[in-house]
Write an enzyme that holds these catalytic residues in place. Structure first.
Site, short mmCIF file in Angstrom:
data_model
loop_
_atom_site.label_atom_id
_atom_site.label_comp_id
_atom_site.label_asym_id
_atom_site.label_seq_id
_atom_site.Cartn_x
_atom_site.Cartn_y
_atom_site.Cartn_z
N GLY A 114 5.78 -29.31 8.68
CA GLY A 114 5.04 -29.14 7.43
C GLY A 114 5.87 -28.35 6.43
O GLY A 114 5.33 -27.70 5.54
N GLY A 137 3.55 -26.38 0.33
CA GLY A 137 2.84 -25.11 0.56
C GLY A 137 3.70 -24.03 1.20
O GLY A 137 4.87 -23.84 0.85
N GLY A 145 4.96 -23.82 4.25
CA GLY A 145 6.11 -24.32 5.01
C GLY A 145 7.31 -24.53 4.12
O GLY A 145 8.46 -24.22 4.50
N SER A 174 -4.34 -17.99 12.74
CA SER A 174 -5.23 -17.77 11.60
C SER A 174 -6.32 -16.79 12.02
O SER A 174 -6.72 -16.75 13.18
CB SER A 174 -5.85 -19.10 11.17
OG SER A 174 -7.09 -18.91 10.54
N TYR A 186 -11.16 -26.21 13.79
CA TYR A 186 -10.01 -25.51 13.23
C TYR A 186 -9.84 -24.15 13.91
O TYR A 186 -8.76 -23.79 14.40
CB TYR A 186 -10.17 -25.35 11.71
CG TYR A 186 -8.94 -24.79 11.03
CD1 TYR A 186 -7.88 -25.62 10.71
CD2 TYR A 186 -8.84 -23.43 10.75
CE1 TYR A 186 -6.74 -25.10 10.10
CE2 TYR A 186 -7.72 -22.91 10.15
CZ TYR A 186 -6.67 -23.75 9.82
OH TYR A 186 -5.55 -23.24 9.23
#
Ligand SMILES: *[C@@H]1O[C@H](CO)[C@@H](O)[C@H](O)[C@H]1NC(C)=O
Length: 325
Positions: free
Chosen positions: A47, A51, A53, A178, A202
């Protein structure tokens, strides 16, 4: 009327709280201070084409590394690569196609890296999605991309990481966790379902990734690879846009960007854990704001039975054994 007033006050209170947390995080965000160069090193960022990454990959390129960025979108991959070259002046950047929601794609990608790269020093598992559907391999896409596919990729690349590290300077794996893992569950039955709300999947995927990071670090003791999890904080990225209502998602991204961390700010902890000299022998930890934190004090982390079951279920789901040690 009274009910409406209550609902209105609750929504306002929650919104204000979120704004305060966001502003607090933005203002307490720390920046990676390491000036360490990465000349001669090869790094891979999943990724790494948009963003956070993209910010991580661009930083590595500025430090002189050979940078491989991977994502499933051809156009985004090419423009991401060009952006990294343009912003860093480093032309040693390649884009490779990788779809973490397909085991076949992960295997093909890893085979290419193993055959065509001479070394791999840093692997940043940054890619993540919030789209809840069942993949071709039969898993919930959130679980497969954020967790199972990411672990499969890590396992397939471990021999090259091991070969590239040494005692003084181990290779590093960075897993993007996260804060949502606090409400996550280790629920093996849910890995192949899509009936729950996407946010729960998630949170579950991030909890599994945090727990697995710690378990993997124990099993990599004595190897030349360290593995840590990082929490970037609340960052405004595209992840909120996909899979939810577009307008609502865009609003969330707007607030997350201007009232919490932007992708560059969010990237700092991943960069720190990847390059900082002081962090080089740390393994199995959880970084927040460029520091090891004790945020991993969830009961899950100390439950040996749960972690053993997670290890076994994960290896079965990716059909692999630990390739080194
Ligand atoms: C290695 O690179 C060559 C040239 O780009 C390519 O043709 C080959 O398929 C790659 N190897 C693997 C296993 O993908």
């Amino acid at each position: 009327m009274a009910l409406l007033l209550i609902i209105y006050s609750v929504i306002t209170t929650i919104s204000v709280l979120i704004l305060i947390i966001g502003l607090y995080q933005k203002n307490t965000n720390t920046i990676c201070q390491s000036k360490r160069r990465l000349d001669g090193k090869t790094v891979l960022v999943t990724g790494g084409t948009s963003g956070m990454g993209l910010e991580v990959a661009t930083d590595f390129a500025r430090r002189g590394a050979r940078v491989i960025v991977a994502c499933p979108f051809q156009e985004e991959g090419i423009s991401g690569k060009e952006s990294i070259i343009w912003n860093s002046g480093n032309k040693n950047v390649v884009f490779e196609h990788l779809d973490l929601s397909k085991y076949d794609s992960v295997k093909k990608f890893a085979a290419n890296i193993i055959e065509n790269e001479t070394r791999l020093d840093i692997l940043v598992n940054n890619a993540g999605v919030s789209i809840s559907k069942i993949t071709k391999d039969g898993f919930n896409m959130i679980m497969q991309v954020n967790y199972l596919g990411t672990i499969l990729l890590t396992f397939l690349l471990l021999p090259l990481l091991e070969k590239s590290g040494d005692e003084e300077e181990p290779s590093r794996i960075i897993n993007t966790a996260s804060v949502s893992h606090n409400v996550g569950k280790v629920d093996f039955d849910s890995w192949k379902t899509k009936t729950g709300i996407p946010f729960q999947y998630y949170a579950n995927s991030k909890l599994c990734l945090s727990l697995f990071t710690r378990e993997l670090s124990k099993r990599l003791k004595g190897s030349k690879v360290v593995v840590n999890a990082i929490d970037p904080g609340v960052v405004g990225t595209r992840i909120y846009k996909i899979g939810t209502n577009y307008i609502l998602g865009s609003l969330v991204v707007f607030f997350a960007t201007y009232f919490s961390k932007d992708p560059w700010e969010g990237a700092q902890t991943a960069i720190h854990a990847s390059v900082c000299e002081k962090a080089r022998k740390i393994s199995g930890e959880y970084f927040f704001n460029c520091k090891v934190t004790k945020k991993t004090k969830l009961p899950w982390f100390n439950d040996i039975k749960v972690n053993k079951a997670l290890w076994d279920n994960t290896l079965e789901a990716i059909d692999q054994k630990l390739p080194i040690n």
